[in-house]
Design a protein around this motif. Structure first.
Motif, PDB file in Angstrom:
ATOM      1  N   PRO A   3     -24.828 -57.068  49.344  1.00 53.55           N
ATOM      2  CA  PRO A   3     -25.633 -56.424  48.420  1.00 53.55           C
ATOM      3  C   PRO A   3     -25.242 -56.956  47.090  1.00 53.55           C
ATOM      4  CG  PRO A   3     -24.446 -54.875  49.331  1.00 53.55           C
ATOM      5  CD  PRO A   3     -24.203 -56.140  49.964  1.00 53.55           C
ATOM      6  N   ILE A   4     -23.978 -57.670  47.077  1.00 53.71           N
ATOM      7  CA  ILE A   4     -23.127 -57.920  45.836  1.00 53.71           C
ATOM      8  C   ILE A   4     -24.100 -58.354  44.606  1.00 53.71           C
ATOM      9  CG2 ILE A   4     -21.468 -59.537  44.930  1.00 53.71           C
ATOM     10  CD1 ILE A   4     -20.465 -59.621  47.620  1.00 53.71           C
ATOM     11  N   LEU A   5     -25.184 -59.300  44.983  1.00 54.14           N
ATOM     12  CA  LEU A   5     -25.773 -59.573  43.638  1.00 54.14           C
ATOM     13  C   LEU A   5     -27.306 -58.740  43.142  1.00 54.14           C
ATOM     14  CD1 LEU A   5     -25.808 -63.315  44.433  1.00 54.14           C
ATOM     15  CD2 LEU A   5     -24.006 -61.982  43.333  1.00 54.14           C
ATOM     16  N   ARG A   6     -27.257 -57.651  44.006  1.00 53.96           N
ATOM     17  CA  ARG A   6     -28.638 -56.870  43.787  1.00 53.96           C
ATOM     18  C   ARG A   6     -28.620 -56.259  42.279  1.00 53.96           C
ATOM     19  NH1 ARG A   6     -29.167 -52.754  48.815  1.00 53.96           N
ATOM     20  NH2 ARG A   6     -29.446 -54.313  50.501  1.00 53.96           N
ATOM     21  N   GLN A   7     -27.396 -55.826  41.771  1.00 59.75           N
ATOM     22  CA  GLN A   7     -27.461 -55.213  40.510  1.00 59.75           C
ATOM     23  C   GLN A   7     -26.909 -56.272  39.394  1.00 59.75           C
ATOM     24  OE1 GLN A   7     -28.719 -52.051  40.240  1.00 59.75           O
ATOM     25  NE2 GLN A   7     -28.782 -52.064  42.361  1.00 59.75           N
ATOM     26  N   ALA A   8     -27.838 -56.153  38.191  1.00 65.20           N
ATOM     27  CA  ALA A   8     -27.381 -56.873  37.240  1.00 65.20           C
ATOM     28  C   ALA A   8     -26.100 -56.528  36.620  1.00 65.20           C
ATOM     29  CB  ALA A   8     -28.201 -56.477  35.910  1.00 65.20           C
ATOM     30  N   GLY A   9     -25.339 -57.489  36.148  1.00 60.62           N
ATOM     31  CA  GLY A   9     -24.077 -57.231  35.631  1.00 60.62           C
ATOM     32  C   GLY A   9     -24.146 -56.757  33.985  1.00 60.62           C
TER      33      GLY A   9
END
Length: 220
Positions: A62-68
Motif C-alpha cells: 500500500p506504499i503508494l496509496r497516500q499522496a506525499g
C-alpha cells in the motif's frame, strides 16, 4: 582444435554485437521464480537474501496509496517502492515511484545510474526534460498532460516541474530494484565530505562567496 576455438570466439563476438549494451547493464536475471527480500538477514549480498517462507502479502504493497507531503522547499515528494520496502520486488529488476507536486513544484536535475525511467502523468501538467551525455549536451524537453508517457534514458540527467495551477501526480517505473538517484545540487555542493571549494570555483567560474551562498541555501 584451432578451428573450434576460432568458431567459439566468432560466436562470442557476434553475441556482443547483437546484445544491446543497455541489457548487459541491467540487473541480473532472477534464478528462481521468487526471492522475497529478508531485510533482517545477517548475510549481505548484491541485493537482499531470500527469506525462508514467502506468503501472499509479500507481493502487494500500500506504499503508494497516500499522496506525499509537498510542503517543502522543492514543492514535491517522491515515494519510492523498491525491494527494501516491498520485499516481493527482490530480484525482479524493478522499482516504482509516486511523485506528488504542488503548483510550481520541482524534482531537481538528477540521474539514476542503474535504471531507465518511464513516467506516466496521472493528474496535472508537467514539463520534463533530459540532457544527453555527448559533447553537445542536447536538451530534450516536453510538456505532458494526464495520460501522457515519457522516458528518461538510463543515467541521463533529467528534471520534472509542475507548470499547472493545481496539484499534480505522476507514477514512474524503473528497470532496477535499486536505481540510485544522484541529485546534482546535493552531489556538487553538499557531499560528505564536500568537494573542495577550489574545484567548484574553477568548475563554475564563480567566486567563493557564491559557493558559500549555495551551500548555505542547501542546508536550510
Amino acid at each position: 582444435m584451432a578451428e573450434f576455438v576460432y568458431f567459439v570466439g566468432l560466436c562470442f563476438l557476434s553475441l556482443l554485437v547483437a546484445v544491446p549494451w543497455g541489457a548487459i547493464a541491467a540487473d541480473e536475471d532472477p534464478l528462481q521464480d521468487i526471492c522475497v527480500a529478508d531485510p533482517n538477514a545477517q548475510v549481505k549480498v548484491n541485493g537482499f537474501t531470500c527469506k525462508a517462507m514467502a506468503n501472499a502479502s509479500d507481493f502487494v504493497s500500500p506504499i503508494l496509496r497516500q499522496a506525499g507531503n509537498t510542503n517543502n522547499k522543492l514543492g514535491s515528494n517522491v515515494t519510492a517502492a523498491g525491494a527494501a520496502n516491498f520485499p516481493g520486488l527482490n530480484t525482479q529488476g524493478l522499482s516504482f515511484a509516486r511523485i506528488d507536486y504542488a503548483p510550481g513544484g520541482v524534482v531537481p536535475p538528477h540521474n539514476h545510474p542503474r535504471a531507465s525511467e518511464v513516467l506516466f502523468v496521472v493528474t496535472g501538467t508537467l514539463r520534463v526534460g533530459f540532457v544527453t551525455s555527448d559533447a553537445n549536451s542536447t536538451l530534450f524537453t516536453n510538456t505532458l498532460y494526464p495520460g501522457d508517457l515519457t522516458v528518461f534514458p538510463r543515467g541521463l540527467v533529467h528534471f520534472i516541474i509542475n507548470v499547472g495551477n493545481s496539484q499534480a501526480f505522476s507514477l514512474s517505473a524503473l528497470d532496477s530494484q535499486n536505481p540510485g538517484a544522484s541529485l546534482l545540487p546535493s552531489v556538487l555542493f553538499a557531499s560528505n565530505p564536500t568537494i573542495g571549494d577550489d574545484v567548484l570555483e574553477k568548475a563554475f567560474n564563480i567566486p567563493q562567496t557564491e559557493i558559500d551562498m549555495i551551500k548555505a541555501a542547501l542546508k536550510n
